[in-house]
Motif scaffolding. Structure first.
Motif, mmCIF file in Angstrom:
data_model
loop_
_atom_site.group_PDB
_atom_site.id
_atom_site.type_symbol
_atom_site.label_atom_id
_atom_site.label_comp_id
_atom_site.label_asym_id
_atom_site.label_seq_id
_atom_site.Cartn_x
_atom_site.Cartn_y
_atom_site.Cartn_z
ATOM 1 N N UNK A 157 23.393 9.280 35.804
ATOM 2 C CA UNK A 157 23.932 10.574 36.239
ATOM 3 C C UNK A 157 23.885 11.521 35.054
ATOM 4 N N UNK A 158 23.240 12.653 35.251
ATOM 5 C CA UNK A 158 23.161 13.695 34.227
ATOM 6 C C UNK A 158 24.175 14.763 34.611
ATOM 7 N N UNK A 159 25.394 14.632 34.100
ATOM 8 C CA UNK A 159 26.472 15.563 34.455
ATOM 9 C C UNK A 159 26.268 16.866 33.672
ATOM 10 N N UNK A 160 26.499 18.000 34.339
ATOM 11 C CA UNK A 160 26.129 19.292 33.763
ATOM 12 C C UNK A 160 27.189 20.353 34.038
ATOM 13 N N UNK A 161 27.621 21.040 32.990
ATOM 14 C CA UNK A 161 28.488 22.204 33.147
ATOM 15 C C UNK A 161 27.609 23.426 33.394
ATOM 16 N N UNK A 162 27.965 24.236 34.385
ATOM 17 C CA UNK A 162 27.223 25.462 34.681
ATOM 18 C C UNK A 162 27.826 26.625 33.882
ATOM 19 N N UNK A 163 27.458 26.670 32.630
ATOM 20 C CA UNK A 163 27.916 27.741 31.746
ATOM 21 C C UNK A 163 26.703 28.300 31.011
ATOM 22 N N UNK A 164 26.915 29.110 29.993
ATOM 23 C CA UNK A 164 25.800 29.837 29.399
ATOM 24 C C UNK A 164 25.135 29.179 28.214
ATOM 25 N N UNK A 165 25.657 28.034 27.766
ATOM 26 C CA UNK A 165 25.086 27.411 26.576
ATOM 27 C C UNK A 165 23.740 26.733 26.865
ATOM 28 N N UNK A 166 23.109 26.300 25.811
ATOM 29 C CA UNK A 166 21.860 25.545 25.901
ATOM 30 C C UNK A 166 22.079 24.256 26.709
ATOM 31 N N UNK A 167 21.018 23.775 27.366
ATOM 32 C CA UNK A 167 21.136 22.553 28.167
ATOM 33 C C UNK A 167 21.735 21.398 27.382
ATOM 34 N N UNK A 168 21.297 21.203 26.147
ATOM 35 C CA UNK A 168 21.778 20.060 25.378
ATOM 36 C C UNK A 168 23.286 20.110 25.171
ATOM 37 N N UNK A 169 23.857 21.308 25.076
ATOM 38 C CA UNK A 169 25.315 21.444 24.962
ATOM 39 C C UNK A 169 25.976 21.168 26.298
ATOM 40 N N UNK A 170 25.485 21.776 27.364
ATOM 41 C CA UNK A 170 26.137 21.682 28.672
ATOM 42 C C UNK A 170 26.088 20.274 29.251
ATOM 43 N N UNK A 171 25.188 19.437 28.732
ATOM 44 C CA UNK A 171 24.990 18.101 29.270
ATOM 45 C C UNK A 171 25.419 16.989 28.316
ATOM 46 N N UNK A 172 26.019 17.354 27.183
ATOM 47 C CA UNK A 172 26.316 16.357 26.153
ATOM 48 C C UNK A 172 27.794 16.078 25.946
ATOM 49 N N UNK A 173 28.661 16.619 26.782
ATOM 50 C CA UNK A 173 30.075 16.292 26.647
ATOM 51 C C UNK A 173 30.268 14.777 26.767
ATOM 52 N N UNK A 174 31.270 14.256 26.083
ATOM 53 C CA UNK A 174 31.613 12.844 26.244
ATOM 54 C C UNK A 174 31.805 12.545 27.732
ATOM 55 N N UNK A 175 31.264 11.423 28.168
ATOM 56 C CA UNK A 175 31.311 10.903 29.556
ATOM 57 C C UNK A 175 30.253 11.511 30.462
ATOM 58 N N UNK A 176 29.358 12.353 29.955
ATOM 59 C CA UNK A 176 28.414 13.077 30.806
ATOM 60 C C UNK A 176 27.103 12.327 31.093
ATOM 61 N N UNK A 177 26.984 11.076 30.654
ATOM 62 C CA UNK A 177 25.790 10.299 31.007
ATOM 63 C C UNK A 177 26.188 8.895 31.458
ATOM 64 N N UNK A 178 26.706 8.755 32.668
ATOM 65 C CA UNK A 178 26.932 7.419 33.210
ATOM 66 C C UNK A 178 25.601 6.675 33.382
ATOM 67 N N UNK A 179 25.588 5.401 32.955
ATOM 68 C CA UNK A 179 24.406 4.541 33.043
ATOM 69 C C UNK A 179 24.799 3.210 33.667
ATOM 70 N N UNK A 180 23.871 2.616 34.423
ATOM 71 C CA UNK A 180 24.138 1.266 34.905
ATOM 72 C C UNK A 180 23.719 1.081 36.368
ATOM 73 N N UNK A 181 24.205 0.026 36.995
ATOM 74 C CA UNK A 181 25.134 -0.937 36.415
ATOM 75 C C UNK A 181 24.465 -1.951 35.493
#
Length: 285
Positions: A157-181
């Protein structure tokens, strides 16, 4: 073979209703996790075959599954890699013009954990995707040879905030890349460009597609990414998301399920969200 981390970093092979602990068969483990270490050993030809007969069996239902790659070397994202997502977001460009981006590896979480919403007044969306795990060092590989450099596949899951920053910022918050199982080895997925994918939020299906609809398929995506940066064993490529992205709310359950790969479920926690204007560095007036 389905390889998972469980119970505080143990490496297991999922076998039917059990998970078989093969941790003691490894030559060692690194700080990036037992599976990452195994992938690196496979790439150098120093990994011993995993023997299920020697491992301790645990019922899968009783195992605490964790992110199979808790700290990948890098996570590479593919923006706007489905035409229907390009249309729904009204983007003028696609991956062909945008290239790839990087996500922080500190954003990884595993099954059953929570995505933490950072802002109370900015939309945060789910993006269900196929994850590709690199198994051999790749630099300037051709599309024809690309799959030879894949160790396996996982749900992402590539979790994404819809704000004005660069993609790498909007998608890099802690918990924003669930992987698995788990990671399914490449030999079990003959064609990664022909897999059904579905993503549900709060019991409603939001995304449904086939990876056959990718603009850059897995082979072309690896070839392109490796022309920009060297890919190393344990790196993860997020292949892009189809139409159907939408806002997450506190208490939601998010499920991404991919044919032949698996089913990843996480929760959503908005209890600590704060106003966007309260973020560090915000300039008023």
């Amino acid at each position: 073979m389905r390889l998972a981390l469980f119970d505080k970093g143990r490496l297991g092979v999922v076998d039917g209703d059990d998970i078989v602990d093969v941790t003691d068969q490894l030559t060692g483990t690194g700080s990036a996790g037992a599976l990452h270490h195994h992938i690196e050993a496979v790439s150098t030809g120093t990994a011993a075959p995993l023997d299920l007969a020697r491992g301790r069996r645990v019922p899968l239902a009783e195992a605490n599954l964790e992110a199979p790659l808790p700290r990948p070397g890098k996570i590479i994202g593919a923006p706007v890699n489905y035409l229907d997502h390009k249309a729904e977001m009204e983007y003028p460009t696609s991956i062909a013009e945008l290239g790839v981006f990087l996500k922080a590896n500190s954003s990884v979480i595993g099954p059953g954990q929570d995505v933490v919403l950072p802002y109370s007044d900015k939309r945060t969306d789910q993006e269900g995707e196929l994850g590709v795990v690199i198994g051999r060092t790749a630099s300037h590989v051709s599309a024809d040879d690309a799959l030879d450099h894949v160790f396996g596949y996982t749900c992402l899951l590539d979790i994404t905030v819809r704000s004005g920053e660069d993609r790498s910022t909007r998608k890099s918050f802690d918990t924003f890349t669930p992987l698995g199982p788990w990671v399914v080895t490449a030999d079990e997925i003959p064609d990664p460009d022909a897999l059904d994918l579905r993503c549900d939020v709060a019991g409603t299906t939001r995304q449904r597609t086939s990876t056959a609809s990718l603009i850059f398929g897995v082979r072309e995506l690896i070839a392109y990414a490796s022309s920009v940066m060297t890919l190393y064993p344990g790196d993860v490529i997020a292949t892009g998301t189809p139409a159907g992205v939408g806002p997450l709310g506190h208490g939601d359950r998010v499920v991404v399920e991919i044919e032949r790969v698996g089913r990843l479920e996480v929760g959503v926690d908005g209890s600590r969200a704060t106003p966007y204007a309260s973020r560090p560095g915000h300039r008023r007036g």
